[in-house]
Design a protein around this motif. Structure first.
Motif, PDB file in Angstrom:
ATOM      1  N   PHE A 118       0.800  -1.222   0.000  1.00 16.65           N
ATOM      2  CA  PHE A 118       0.000   0.000   0.000  1.00 16.65           C
ATOM      3  C   PHE A 118       0.837   1.278   0.000  1.00 16.65           C
ATOM      4  N   GLU A 119       2.148   1.173  -0.115  1.00 19.00           N
ATOM      5  CA  GLU A 119       2.977   2.373  -0.102  1.00 19.00           C
ATOM      6  C   GLU A 119       2.594   3.296  -1.251  1.00 19.00           C
ATOM      7  N   LYS A 120       2.442   4.568  -0.927  1.00 18.82           N
ATOM      8  CA  LYS A 120       1.902   5.550  -1.869  1.00 18.82           C
ATOM      9  C   LYS A 120       2.714   5.629  -3.150  1.00 18.82           C
ATOM     10  N   GLU A 121       4.023   5.707  -3.037  1.00 20.22           N
ATOM     11  CA  GLU A 121       4.860   5.872  -4.218  1.00 20.22           C
ATOM     12  C   GLU A 121       4.803   4.641  -5.119  1.00 20.22           C
ATOM     13  N   ALA A 122       4.762   3.466  -4.520  1.00 24.00           N
ATOM     14  CA  ALA A 122       4.720   2.239  -5.311  1.00 24.00           C
ATOM     15  C   ALA A 122       3.413   2.114  -6.078  1.00 24.00           C
ATOM     16  N   ALA A 136       1.491   4.674  -6.933  1.00 25.88           N
ATOM     17  CA  ALA A 136       1.467   5.768  -7.908  1.00 25.88           C
ATOM     18  C   ALA A 136       2.270   5.427  -9.154  1.00 25.88           C
ATOM     19  N   ALA A 137       3.281   4.578  -9.000  1.00 28.02           N
ATOM     20  CA  ALA A 137       4.109   4.198 -10.152  1.00 28.02           C
ATOM     21  C   ALA A 137       3.306   3.477 -11.223  1.00 28.02           C
ATOM     22  N   VAL A 138       2.178   2.872 -10.839  1.00 27.57           N
ATOM     23  CA  VAL A 138       1.310   2.216 -11.824  1.00 27.57           C
ATOM     24  C   VAL A 138      -0.015   2.962 -11.960  1.00 27.57           C
ATOM     25  N   GLY A 139      -0.069   4.184 -11.449  1.00 26.92           N
ATOM     26  CA  GLY A 139      -1.257   5.017 -11.630  1.00 26.92           C
ATOM     27  C   GLY A 139      -2.378   4.758 -10.664  1.00 26.92           C
ATOM     28  N   LEU A 140      -2.069   4.169  -9.500  1.00 28.50           N
ATOM     29  CA  LEU A 140      -3.101   3.826  -8.523  1.00 28.50           C
ATOM     30  C   LEU A 140      -2.887   4.578  -7.219  1.00 28.50           C
ATOM     31  N   GLU A 141      -3.954   4.656  -6.421  1.00 25.64           N
ATOM     32  CA  GLU A 141      -3.866   5.236  -5.086  1.00 25.64           C
ATOM     33  C   GLU A 141      -4.888   4.570  -4.175  1.00 25.64           C
ATOM     34  N   VAL A 142      -4.638   4.676  -2.873  1.00 29.33           N
ATOM     35  CA  VAL A 142      -5.575   4.164  -1.873  1.00 29.33           C
ATOM     36  C   VAL A 142      -6.694   5.172  -1.666  1.00 29.33           C
ATOM     37  N   GLU A 143      -7.931   4.703  -1.736  1.00 24.58           N
ATOM     38  CA  GLU A 143      -9.080   5.544  -1.407  1.00 24.58           C
ATOM     39  C   GLU A 143      -9.514   5.325   0.043  1.00 24.58           C
ATOM     40  N   HIS A 144      -9.574   4.069   0.458  1.00 24.65           N
ATOM     41  CA  HIS A 144      -9.916   3.717   1.841  1.00 24.65           C
ATOM     42  C   HIS A 144      -8.971   2.616   2.298  1.00 24.65           C
ATOM     43  N   LEU A 145      -8.587   2.656   3.561  1.00 20.85           N
ATOM     44  CA  LEU A 145      -7.706   1.632   4.122  1.00 20.85           C
ATOM     45  C   LEU A 145      -7.989   1.542   5.615  1.00 20.85           C
ATOM     46  N   TRP A 146      -8.439   0.386   6.055  1.00 21.61           N
ATOM     47  CA  TRP A 146      -8.742   0.213   7.470  1.00 21.61           C
ATOM     48  C   TRP A 146      -8.599  -1.255   7.835  1.00 21.61           C
ATOM     49  N   GLU A 147      -8.796  -1.560   9.114  1.00 24.50           N
ATOM     50  CA  GLU A 147      -8.663  -2.922   9.620  1.00 24.50           C
ATOM     51  C   GLU A 147      -9.986  -3.376  10.240  1.00 24.50           C
ATOM     52  N   ARG A 148     -10.295  -4.646  10.049  1.00 27.86           N
ATOM     53  CA  ARG A 148     -11.550  -5.205  10.571  1.00 27.86           C
ATOM     54  C   ARG A 148     -11.255  -6.565  11.172  1.00 27.86           C
ATOM     55  N   ASP A 149     -11.811  -6.845  12.343  1.00 25.08           N
ATOM     56  CA  ASP A 149     -11.519  -8.117  12.973  1.00 25.08           C
ATOM     57  C   ASP A 149     -12.613  -9.137  12.691  1.00 25.08           C
ATOM     58  N   CYS A 150     -12.398 -10.355  13.178  1.00 30.73           N
ATOM     59  CA  CYS A 150     -13.307 -11.456  12.833  1.00 30.73           C
ATOM     60  C   CYS A 150     -14.666 -11.325  13.505  1.00 30.73           C
ATOM     61  N   ASP A 151     -14.815 -10.380  14.441  1.00 29.04           N
ATOM     62  CA  ASP A 151     -16.110 -10.141  15.080  1.00 29.04           C
ATOM     63  C   ASP A 151     -16.783  -8.871  14.572  1.00 29.04           C
ATOM     64  N   GLY A 152     -16.224  -8.267  13.504  1.00 30.41           N
ATOM     65  CA  GLY A 152     -16.871  -7.113  12.894  1.00 30.41           C
ATOM     66  C   GLY A 152     -16.511  -5.774  13.497  1.00 30.41           C
ATOM     67  N   LYS A 153     -15.422  -5.716  14.239  1.00 31.69           N
ATOM     68  CA  LYS A 153     -14.959  -4.447  14.801  1.00 31.69           C
ATOM     69  C   LYS A 153     -13.990  -3.786  13.823  1.00 31.69           C
ATOM     70  N   ASP A 154     -14.176  -2.491  13.564  1.00 27.30           N
ATOM     71  CA  ASP A 154     -13.293  -1.740  12.682  1.00 27.30           C
ATOM     72  C   ASP A 154     -12.340  -0.875  13.494  1.00 27.30           C
ATOM     73  N   GLN A 203      -8.742   2.015  12.806  1.00 38.91           N
ATOM     74  CA  GLN A 203      -7.917   2.746  11.867  1.00 38.91           C
ATOM     75  C   GLN A 203      -6.733   1.884  11.428  1.00 38.91           C
ATOM     76  N   TRP A 204      -6.351   2.035  10.155  1.00 42.48           N
ATOM     77  CA  TRP A 204      -5.111   1.438   9.674  1.00 42.48           C
ATOM     78  C   TRP A 204      -3.930   2.199  10.265  1.00 42.48           C
ATOM     79  N   VAL A 205      -2.928   1.454  10.718  1.00 42.36           N
ATOM     80  CA  VAL A 205      -1.652   2.066  11.093  1.00 42.36           C
ATOM     81  C   VAL A 205      -0.538   1.223  10.498  1.00 42.36           C
ATOM     82  N   TRP A 206       0.568   1.873  10.177  1.00 41.32           N
ATOM     83  CA  TRP A 206       1.689   1.181   9.549  1.00 41.32           C
ATOM     84  C   TRP A 206       2.468   0.338  10.546  1.00 41.32           C
TER      85      TRP A 206
END
Length: 309
Positions: free
Chosen positions: A247-251, A253-271, A273-276
């Motif tokens: 998901f690195e931004k520069e990588a 972008a090299a193929v013309g793509l970007e992240v619109e949404h990025l988050w984490e969800r567990d097996c019980d449906g809890k969301d 924030q994404w962190v690196w």
């Protein structure tokens, strides 16, 4: 409802002591959750309250070391989560997502769209898309005979009107083909450049050495329309540092793509924030979470008049 409750094993009862130990882990370690399901001796039954019949899935019987290292002979929780999102988004099932983190679940609607899955394994997300009204469904995985044989059997046995909710089945084409990520000179690639509204990738991030090729394949097949999206869902079972590089931004972008949404969800449906970097994450904790990425083409700049230059 826990993510894994829709899955059950079919086939002979386990007799190997290691199988009994694996089955007891949830009792010994209550916080532990299985993140991979099935084997070549046991199929899987996927039961959804929104489908008229359970879906029976086979798993590839791989013998060679090269095929085994693909890990296509398991169903992973990332496939379960992507399937759940597609079902909820298309049928407008109540599946709350934290709107401060994630998009509305309706954005996972596949009705009338053309979908392609990369690294499909059992093809469960594609099967769900085919049952719920996708117009065209193309399923791919590495061109290993055992993997493709199982994929074709699963798709042929389940993408049928009798498994779909009433009035939903509308698929015009279902195709299963081999595709090695980044291999863009094949007939499949040449004939399908920018041909898909949605590109699906579930648990395809565990090999950092293949991230560049995966990004190239997504960019190649993803449509050029502003509404086209890739849905990338993956577990942390090989560690956050390895899979997060995709998901690195520069990588991207090299193929013309970007992240619109990025988050984490567990097996019980809890969301959450994404962190690196979350520091040291123990194995049991890592297995409970998936990262969900919505990737799009980088929007082209507009002129002063609002028109594209």
């Amino acid at each position: 409802m826990a993510l894994t409750t829709r899955i059950s094993l079919t086939g002979p009862e386990a007799t190997d002591p290691e199988d009994y130990f694996a089955d007891s882990l949830g009792v010994i370690f209550p916080d532990d959750v299985a993140d991979q399901h099935g084997d070549s001796k046991h199929g899987l039954l996927y039961t959804s309250p929104h489908l008229p019949h359970p879906l029976s899935l086979a798993l590839a019987d791989v013998s060679g070391e090269a095929d085994r290292t693909l890990f296509s002979h398991y169903l992973w929780n990332s496939s379960l989560l992507l399937t759940e999102l597609i079902e909820a988004g298309t049928l407008r099932v109540d599946l709350p997502l934290d709107r401060g983190i994630a998009p509305d679940v309706g954005e996972f609607n596949v009705a009338g769209l053309k979908t392609l899955e990369l690294g499909a394994g059992t093809a469960l997300p594609s099967i769900m898309a085919g049952l719920l009204g996708a117009q065209r469904v193309v399923v791919t995985d590495y061109p290993a005979p055992a993997v493709l044989k199982t994929l074709r059997e699963n798709v042929a046995a389940t993408v049928q009107a009798r498994f779909a909710p009433a009035g939903r089945f509308a698929v015009e084409e279902v195709l299963v083909e081999g595709h090695g990520w980044g291999e863009l000179e094949t007939p499949l690639a040449r004939e399908n450049r920018h041909a898909f509204d949605r590109v699906l990738a579930a648990d395809c991030l565990w090999m950092p050495s293949q991230h560049e090729n995966l990004r190239r394949s997504i960019a190649w097949f993803l449509g050029e329309d502003a509404a086209a999206r890739a849905w990338v869902v993956a577990g942390f079972h090989t560690g956050r540092a390895k899979m997060s590089q995709f998901f690195e931004k520069e990588a991207l972008a090299a193929v013309g793509l970007e992240v619109e949404h990025l988050w984490e969800r567990d097996c019980d449906g809890k969301d959450r924030q994404w962190v690196w970097d979350r520091g040291v994450e123990n194995v049991s904790s890592r297995k409970r979470w998936q990262v969900v990425g919505v990737v799009r083409r980088i929007p082209k700049p507009t002129g002063a008049s609002g028109q594209r230059p």
